[in-house]
Design a protein around this motif. Sequence first.
Motif, mmCIF file in Angstrom:
data_model
loop_
_atom_site.group_PDB
_atom_site.id
_atom_site.type_symbol
_atom_site.label_atom_id
_atom_site.label_comp_id
_atom_site.label_asym_id
_atom_site.label_seq_id
_atom_site.Cartn_x
_atom_site.Cartn_y
_atom_site.Cartn_z
ATOM 1 N N LEU A 85 0.794 -1.232 0.000
ATOM 2 C CA LEU A 85 0.000 0.000 0.000
ATOM 3 C C LEU A 85 0.825 1.280 0.000
ATOM 4 O O LEU A 85 0.263 2.372 -0.157
ATOM 5 N N SER A 86 2.153 1.182 0.161
ATOM 6 C CA SER A 86 2.979 2.387 0.136
ATOM 7 C C SER A 86 4.407 2.029 -0.241
ATOM 8 O O SER A 86 4.802 0.865 -0.200
ATOM 9 N N ALA A 87 5.173 3.075 -0.609
ATOM 10 C CA ALA A 87 6.591 2.891 -0.930
ATOM 11 C C ALA A 87 7.361 4.122 -0.482
ATOM 12 O O ALA A 87 6.866 5.247 -0.597
ATOM 13 N N GLN A 88 8.548 3.892 0.029
ATOM 14 C CA GLN A 88 9.413 4.969 0.487
ATOM 15 C C GLN A 88 10.147 5.572 -0.701
ATOM 16 O O GLN A 88 10.702 4.853 -1.532
ATOM 17 N N VAL A 89 10.147 6.910 -0.800
ATOM 18 C CA VAL A 89 10.880 7.634 -1.837
ATOM 19 C C VAL A 89 11.646 8.754 -1.141
ATOM 20 O O VAL A 89 11.078 9.809 -0.848
ATOM 21 N N GLY A 90 12.904 8.512 -0.836
ATOM 22 C CA GLY A 90 13.686 9.503 -0.095
ATOM 23 C C GLY A 90 13.062 9.753 1.265
ATOM 24 O O GLY A 90 12.814 8.821 2.025
ATOM 25 N N HIS A 91 12.762 11.020 1.582
ATOM 26 C CA HIS A 91 12.142 11.382 2.854
ATOM 27 C C HIS A 91 10.623 11.434 2.747
ATOM 28 O O HIS A 91 9.965 12.022 3.606
ATOM 29 N N ARG A 92 10.099 10.844 1.719
ATOM 30 C CA ARG A 92 8.646 10.841 1.532
ATOM 31 C C ARG A 92 8.156 9.410 1.385
ATOM 32 O O ARG A 92 8.884 8.513 0.983
ATOM 33 N N THR A 93 6.881 9.231 1.713
ATOM 34 C CA THR A 93 6.221 7.947 1.501
ATOM 35 C C THR A 93 5.074 8.177 0.535
ATOM 36 O O THR A 93 4.207 9.027 0.782
ATOM 37 N N VAL A 94 5.078 7.452 -0.568
ATOM 38 C CA VAL A 94 3.963 7.501 -1.502
ATOM 39 C C VAL A 94 2.970 6.440 -1.048
ATOM 40 O O VAL A 94 3.312 5.261 -0.945
ATOM 41 N N VAL A 95 1.758 6.880 -0.718
ATOM 42 C CA VAL A 95 0.682 5.982 -0.301
ATOM 43 C C VAL A 95 -0.208 5.791 -1.519
ATOM 44 O O VAL A 95 -0.633 6.760 -2.144
ATOM 45 N N PHE A 96 -0.514 4.533 -1.844
ATOM 46 C CA PHE A 96 -1.255 4.256 -3.063
ATOM 47 C C PHE A 96 -2.765 4.234 -2.872
ATOM 48 O O PHE A 96 -3.516 4.504 -3.793
ATOM 49 N N GLU A 97 -3.209 3.871 -1.680
ATOM 50 C CA GLU A 97 -4.652 3.793 -1.442
ATOM 51 C C GLU A 97 -4.960 4.258 -0.045
ATOM 52 O O GLU A 97 -4.623 3.539 0.899
ATOM 53 N N PRO A 98 -5.533 5.435 0.170
ATOM 54 C CA PRO A 98 -5.835 6.440 -0.856
ATOM 55 C C PRO A 98 -4.543 7.089 -1.332
ATOM 56 O O PRO A 98 -3.567 7.195 -0.567
ATOM 57 N N LEU A 99 -4.524 7.537 -2.568
ATOM 58 C CA LEU A 99 -3.329 8.101 -3.175
ATOM 59 C C LEU A 99 -2.926 9.389 -2.470
ATOM 60 O O LEU A 99 -3.731 10.305 -2.299
ATOM 61 N N GLY A 100 -1.678 9.450 -2.049
ATOM 62 C CA GLY A 100 -1.162 10.643 -1.406
ATOM 63 C C GLY A 100 0.312 10.492 -1.108
ATOM 64 O O GLY A 100 0.904 9.435 -1.330
ATOM 65 N N VAL A 101 0.917 11.551 -0.596
ATOM 66 C CA VAL A 101 2.334 11.551 -0.269
ATOM 67 C C VAL A 101 2.487 12.092 1.145
ATOM 68 O O VAL A 101 1.908 13.121 1.497
ATOM 69 N N LEU A 102 3.271 11.389 1.956
ATOM 70 C CA LEU A 102 3.557 11.827 3.327
ATOM 71 C C LEU A 102 5.008 12.257 3.400
ATOM 72 O O LEU A 102 5.903 11.537 2.954
ATOM 73 N N ASP A 103 5.247 13.433 3.968
ATOM 74 C CA ASP A 103 6.610 13.876 4.220
ATOM 75 C C ASP A 103 7.036 13.322 5.567
ATOM 76 O O ASP A 103 6.304 13.440 6.551
ATOM 77 N N LEU A 104 8.214 12.721 5.603
ATOM 78 C CA LEU A 104 8.729 12.171 6.853
ATOM 79 C C LEU A 104 9.454 13.258 7.634
ATOM 80 O O LEU A 104 10.091 14.136 7.066
ATOM 81 N N PHE A 105 9.365 13.171 8.910
ATOM 82 C CA PHE A 105 10.037 14.108 9.801
ATOM 83 C C PHE A 105 11.523 13.796 9.789
ATOM 84 O O PHE A 105 11.927 12.647 9.946
ATOM 85 N N ASP A 106 12.364 14.798 9.600
ATOM 86 C CA ASP A 106 13.800 14.615 9.560
ATOM 87 C C ASP A 106 14.367 14.740 10.977
ATOM 88 O O ASP A 106 14.503 15.830 11.518
ATOM 89 N N TYR A 107 14.675 13.598 11.589
ATOM 90 C CA TYR A 107 15.152 13.575 12.974
ATOM 91 C C TYR A 107 16.602 14.040 13.095
ATOM 92 O O TYR A 107 17.029 14.405 14.169
ATOM 93 N N THR A 108 17.358 14.039 12.014
ATOM 94 C CA THR A 108 18.765 14.366 12.104
ATOM 95 C C THR A 108 19.021 15.789 12.574
ATOM 96 O O THR A 108 20.053 16.068 13.162
ATOM 97 N N CYS A 109 18.088 16.700 12.357
ATOM 98 C CA CYS A 109 18.322 18.093 12.751
ATOM 99 C C CYS A 109 18.229 18.257 14.269
ATOM 100 O O CYS A 109 18.602 19.304 14.791
#
Length: 163
Positions: free
Chosen positions: A136-160
């Motif tokens: 249902l989803s795939a990681q793309v860099g710091h984002r997750t593409v969710v396929f159902e429902p279609l959308g994109v989640l930005d991941l929180f960058d913990y390194t800062c």
Amino acid sequence: MLMHLLPLYAEAEREGIKVVDYRFKSKRIKGLYSDNVITINAAAVCSKEERICVLAEELGHHHTSFGNILDQADVRNRKQERRARGWAYQRLVPLSTIAQAHHKGVRSRHELAAFLGVTEDFLQQAISYYIDKYGLSAQVGHRTVVFEPLGVLDLFDYTCFVC
């Protein structure tokens, strides 16, 4: 939209593939690849977006298929058809571009298809392909593409926050 069409024609030319239009008797088949010739059914392909999708799939056959695979009752032929379509989906609807479209404000499937220069049907088939491949989803860099429902989640960058 032309961002895909011209590179696909250039690739066909580099590969020594001739692309021709022909009016098939049937509108069921939109394109065929055989012996370094891609034939696009001028009676069935009406829009530039549809032409892009058909050309990409037929280039996919050039890169992934062999022999006559018209008999789709044969499981081996269906597998080759799926590989060619997968090649086209990854070429025209890469996950990174879905994430980029979201970042640029694209918020609906209709807008995403227009952004990508593909048909909405092709986009839906690509999403189904990615669900089969990744779940249902795939990681793309710091984002997750969710396929159902279609959308994109930005991941929180913990390194800062690491001191």
